[in-house]
Design a protein around this motif. Structure first.
Motif, PDB file in Angstrom:
ATOM      1  N   LEU A 110       0.857  -1.185   0.000  1.00 29.18           N
ATOM      2  CA  LEU A 110       0.000   0.000   0.000  1.00 29.18           C
ATOM      3  C   LEU A 110       0.893   1.237   0.000  1.00 29.18           C
ATOM      4  O   LEU A 110       1.542   1.543   1.007  1.00 29.18           O
ATOM      5  N   GLU A 121      -1.436   6.148  -2.469  1.00 30.78           N
ATOM      6  CA  GLU A 121      -2.786   5.619  -2.266  1.00 30.78           C
ATOM      7  C   GLU A 121      -3.295   5.705  -0.831  1.00 30.78           C
ATOM      8  O   GLU A 121      -4.406   6.168  -0.600  1.00 30.78           O
ATOM      9  N   GLU A 145      -7.580   1.278  -6.222  1.00 32.03           N
ATOM     10  CA  GLU A 145      -6.479   0.533  -6.858  1.00 32.03           C
ATOM     11  C   GLU A 145      -5.945  -0.595  -5.984  1.00 32.03           C
ATOM     12  O   GLU A 145      -5.603  -1.680  -6.473  1.00 32.03           O
ATOM     13  N   SER A 146      -5.902  -0.390  -4.669  1.00 32.23           N
ATOM     14  CA  SER A 146      -5.269  -1.373  -3.790  1.00 32.23           C
ATOM     15  C   SER A 146      -6.261  -2.242  -3.027  1.00 32.23           C
ATOM     16  O   SER A 146      -5.839  -3.062  -2.198  1.00 32.23           O
ATOM     17  N   ARG A 149      -5.666  -6.058  -3.173  1.00 30.09           N
ATOM     18  CA  ARG A 149      -4.524  -6.521  -2.382  1.00 30.09           C
ATOM     19  C   ARG A 149      -4.849  -6.516  -0.890  1.00 30.09           C
ATOM     20  O   ARG A 149      -4.393  -7.376  -0.144  1.00 30.09           O
TER      21      ARG A 149
END
Length: 370
Positions: A110, A121, A145-146, A149
């Protein structure tokens, strides 16, 4: 309380750090008494004290640095990260969780948000611990976006921390705002916050007192005053997750809580599942109260720092409500609101030291119609 961060000059958030606690408490009591001096005869109960350290159940940490070496704390004047994982104000269980969360930042790749460069982010970590030691972890992100994950590595985090709720909050704007409006819950639902015999359910975007010890005393004081008055009907305006409403519930007593946040109202309704005479409404208290066909016997107001304002004060002034219980985190606006309601006389008050090491405090006042 001694703080290495304060002594080193890297964090000055606690403006009264280094002052003796008795001195802090006396100064707050004197300031509050000064602001309410226009109402002579006010009976001041002994102030409610707080532990000097380890009292915060919530950590709001700015994330900076790099994926490999993230900082959790604040930003310096240049926008660089200052790591405050050892902040002495935090409940020790929060302090224990922060290194694990820093490792999670690295494991899930991250990228901390770089304020000067406007890239990255992860902006903030907001972590709350319940009295029973469970955690709510909120990750404030610039984009989605993360998220994949985070989901992938969440089992790793759940093995190491007693997680009740994990969510991501989206705050895409480049401005000094802690969180955005959109929230996605990845794990759990609510964080149970036990205060005496009442269990309040806290959702990610709901407000809760950050000093659990003093917050419980606030509700206990309110319940004591209301028990003596024995009103048949109560409105809890600015009710949040229902703290006052649920602590004031009693057989045969109608209690209505009003709060503009639908998330908070959902939490309050979950806490009140087995209480037939307690209900909650998602509405603006300022416009909701005057629109009702009849007023209750007692009104609780627990507004933000700006106070209840002239419209609600004006309605209370003409409402005929016999008693008002006013809980304030800003005695300046409390005094202003009292001046706008000359039909009420403050009869008793109590200072609650919700925020040691700072000039801030809570004060609860019982008003009676003159």
């Amino acid at each position: 309380m001694q703080c290495d961060y304060f002594d080193a000059g890297v964090c000055r958030s606690c403006t009264w750090m280094g002052q003796g606690y008795d001195e802090q408490l006396a100064a707050k009591q004197a300031r509050c008494a000064e602001l309410l001096a226009p109402w002579p005869g006010l009976d001041w109960l002994p102030p409610v004290t707080s532990p000097e350290s380890g009292f915060r159940n919530k950590a709001k940490m700015v994330v900076a640095g790099t994926v490999e070496a993230p900082t959790l704390g604040i930003l310096d004047p240049t926008g660089g990260g200052v790591d405050l994982r050892g902040c002495g104000l935090h409940d020790p269980r929060l302090a224990d969780a922060l290194p694990v969360l820093a490792e999670f930042v690295t494991r899930a790749a991250l990228t901390p948000y770089d304020v000067p460069q406007r890239r990255g982010e992860l902006k903030h970590l907001i972590v709350t611990v319940s009295p029973d030691g469970e955690l709510m972890v909120r990750l404030v992100l610039r984009s989605t976006e993360s998220v994949a994950r985070i989901r992938k590595h969440l089992p790793w985090l759940a093995e190491r921390l007693p997680l009740a709720v994990v969510s991501v909050n989206l705050q895409p704007a480049h401005k000094a705002v802690l969180e955005g409006e959109r929230e996605e819950v990845l794990l759990g639902d609510t964080l149970p916050m036990r205060t005496g015999e009442v269990v309040l359910h806290l959702r990610p975007q709901s407000f809760f007192q950050t000093n659990g010890h003093v917050g419980a005393e606030l509700y206990r004081q309110a319940a004591g005053w209301v028990a003596e008055l024995a009103p048949a009907s109560v409105w809890d305006l600015y009710c949040g997750v229902g703290g006052f409403a649920l602590h004031l519930a009693a057989p045969g007593r109608s209690v209505v809580g009003v709060e503009v946040s639908e998330e908070a109202i959902a939490s309050a309704r979950q806490s009140a599942t087995d209480l037939a005479h307690v209900s909650f409404v998602a509405a603006d208290a300022t416009t909701w109260a005057p629109a009702q066909p009849a007023a209750p016997e007692l009104v609780v107001v627990n507004p933000p720092r700006r106070g209840i304002g002239p419209d609600l004060a004006g309605w209370l002034e003409t409402s005929g409500v016999p008693h008002v219980l006013y809980s304030s985190c800003n005695a300046v606006t409390l005094a202003r609101d009292l001046a706008a309601m000359p039909a009420y006389r403050p009869v008793t008050a109590r200072l609650l030291d919700m925020f040691p090491q700072t000039a801030h405090f809570e004060v609860v006042t019982l008003l009676t119609r003159a």
